[in-house]
Design a protein around this motif. Structure first.
Motif, short mmCIF file in Angstrom:
data_model
loop_
_atom_site.label_atom_id
_atom_site.label_comp_id
_atom_site.label_asym_id
_atom_site.label_seq_id
_atom_site.Cartn_x
_atom_site.Cartn_y
_atom_site.Cartn_z
N ASN A 30 0.92 -1.15 -0.09
CA ASN A 30 0.01 0.21 0.05
C ASN A 30 0.87 1.22 0.06
OD1 ASN A 30 -2.52 -1.32 -0.03
ND2 ASN A 30 -2.29 -1.74 2.16
N PHE A 31 2.11 1.26 0.67
CA PHE A 31 2.71 2.51 0.62
C PHE A 31 3.51 2.65 -0.58
CE2 PHE A 31 2.86 2.04 5.46
CZ PHE A 31 2.65 3.26 5.74
N ALA A 32 3.70 1.44 -1.22
CA ALA A 32 4.64 1.50 -2.30
C ALA A 32 3.54 1.93 -3.63
CB ALA A 32 5.04 0.11 -2.86
N LEU A 33 2.44 1.88 -3.50
CA LEU A 33 1.39 2.00 -4.36
C LEU A 33 1.11 3.70 -4.37
CD1 LEU A 33 -1.48 -0.32 -3.77
CD2 LEU A 33 -0.32 0.05 -5.96
N ARG A 34 1.37 4.31 -3.15
CA ARG A 34 1.45 5.90 -2.99
C ARG A 34 2.57 6.49 -3.94
NH1 ARG A 34 0.74 7.02 3.58
NH2 ARG A 34 -0.95 5.69 3.90
N TYR A 35 3.55 5.88 -4.37
CA TYR A 35 4.70 6.57 -5.03
C TYR A 35 4.82 5.52 -6.42
CZ TYR A 35 6.09 8.03 -0.32
OH TYR A 35 5.83 8.69 0.79
N LEU A 41 12.14 4.31 -6.99
CA LEU A 41 13.26 3.98 -6.16
C LEU A 41 12.70 3.51 -4.80
CD1 LEU A 41 16.19 3.33 -5.23
CD2 LEU A 41 16.33 5.45 -4.80
N ILE A 42 11.60 4.53 -4.15
CA ILE A 42 10.67 4.29 -3.23
C ILE A 42 9.96 3.00 -3.41
CG2 ILE A 42 8.93 5.07 -1.71
CD1 ILE A 42 10.13 7.61 -2.04
N VAL A 43 9.36 3.01 -4.60
CA VAL A 43 8.57 1.50 -4.80
C VAL A 43 9.48 0.32 -4.64
CG1 VAL A 43 7.29 0.36 -6.62
CG2 VAL A 43 6.87 2.90 -6.19
N VAL A 124 6.60 -3.16 -11.27
CA VAL A 124 7.39 -3.83 -10.45
C VAL A 124 6.54 -4.55 -9.47
CG1 VAL A 124 9.12 -3.56 -8.35
CG2 VAL A 124 9.62 -2.75 -10.65
N ILE A 125 5.51 -3.37 -8.76
CA ILE A 125 4.37 -4.00 -7.65
C ILE A 125 3.54 -5.08 -8.29
CG2 ILE A 125 2.28 -2.98 -6.62
CD1 ILE A 125 3.68 -0.35 -6.52
N THR A 126 3.14 -5.03 -9.54
CA THR A 126 2.35 -6.04 -10.10
C THR A 126 3.00 -7.49 -10.16
OG1 THR A 126 1.15 -4.60 -11.59
CG2 THR A 126 1.01 -6.75 -12.11
N ILE A 127 4.47 -7.55 -10.65
CA ILE A 127 5.20 -8.65 -10.83
C ILE A 127 5.28 -9.22 -9.59
CG2 ILE A 127 7.33 -9.54 -11.33
CD1 ILE A 127 7.53 -7.78 -13.74
N VAL A 128 5.85 -8.25 -8.37
CA VAL A 128 6.16 -8.84 -7.08
C VAL A 128 5.00 -9.22 -6.38
CG1 VAL A 128 6.93 -8.08 -4.97
CG2 VAL A 128 8.32 -7.49 -7.18
#
Length: 225
Positions: A30-35, A41-43, A124-128
């Protein structure tokens, strides 16, 4: 008697801590989605944290499973049970899903809707997240809800109390908005626990869980990508 009560309470507390722990890694997503659109880099950092947390939970759950295991050494992978268990889950979930739509007019559960909302925003979010849903989460959840929970409570031969308890607790870890959606995940938990206890090998329930999640993630990806 006091000793037995203390042991029971300590086991309840341990399961409660595991239920809380398994809900922590998604916070990193959820935090990664914000960025997801502003700072890759934060993601990447949050997704690395997500994987690290999942691996830590798997290690902890596996150690606990080994400590409480009543079944001894794994009896072996049973392909027939894996196929049969998966088909039983599909059939039961389809019936319950139909009832959920008929009674509550919901075409998907809140849990699936939440999972779908995490996909398609960032590669990256989708793959991970897909890798975790198909590989890491099934391993972690099977060690917690089947390997640990079913061995902690009731004697080895009491299969039905074990599978019912596993189903109920498993469903509490998934977002349910009505009794039918709760019953859907409880049924899945019961089926997985039954396969595990009848085959004496947690790898069979892990395999079913992986197959189920892989197909579910594919359906979600088709909808959002």
């Amino acid at each position: 008697m006091i000793k037995v009560i203390k042991q029971w309470l300590s086991r309840v507390l341990l399961i409660a801590l595991m239920l809380i722990a398994i809900e922590v890694p998604p916070m990193a997503v959820n935090f990664a989605l914000r960025y997801s659109k502003t700072n890759q880099l934060i993601v990447d950092g949050f997704m690395a944290l997500f994987i690290g947390l999942m691996l830590a939970i798997i290690w902890w759950a596996h150690r606990t499973y080994e400590a409480y295991n009543q079944l001894g050494q794994p009896a072996g992978i049973r392909v027939g049970w894996i196929i049969g268990g998966y088909l039983a889950i599909v059939l039961g979930m389809d019936i319950l899903s139909y009832l959920n739509q008929l009674i509550y007019h919901q075409t998907e559960t809140a849990n699936n809707a939440a999972l779908g909302s995490m996909l398609g925003h960032n590669q990256v979010i989708t793959i991970v997240f897909c890798f975790s849903a198909v590989v890491l989460s099934p391993i972690a959840e099977e060690f917690i809800f089947r390997g640990t929970l079913t061995n902690m409570f009731f004697k080895r031969g009491n299969i039905w109390p074990k599978v019912i308890l596993s189903g109920i607790v498993f469903s509490t870890g998934h977002m349910s908005t009505n009794p039918i959606s709760f019953l859907m995940y409880a049924y899945m938990g019961v089926a997985l626990a039954y396969v595990y206890l009848r085959t004496d090998d947690i790898r069979n329930s892990i395999a079913i869980h992986m197959i189920n999640n892989a197909i579910a993630m594919y359906v979600l990806l088709v909808q959002v990508v």
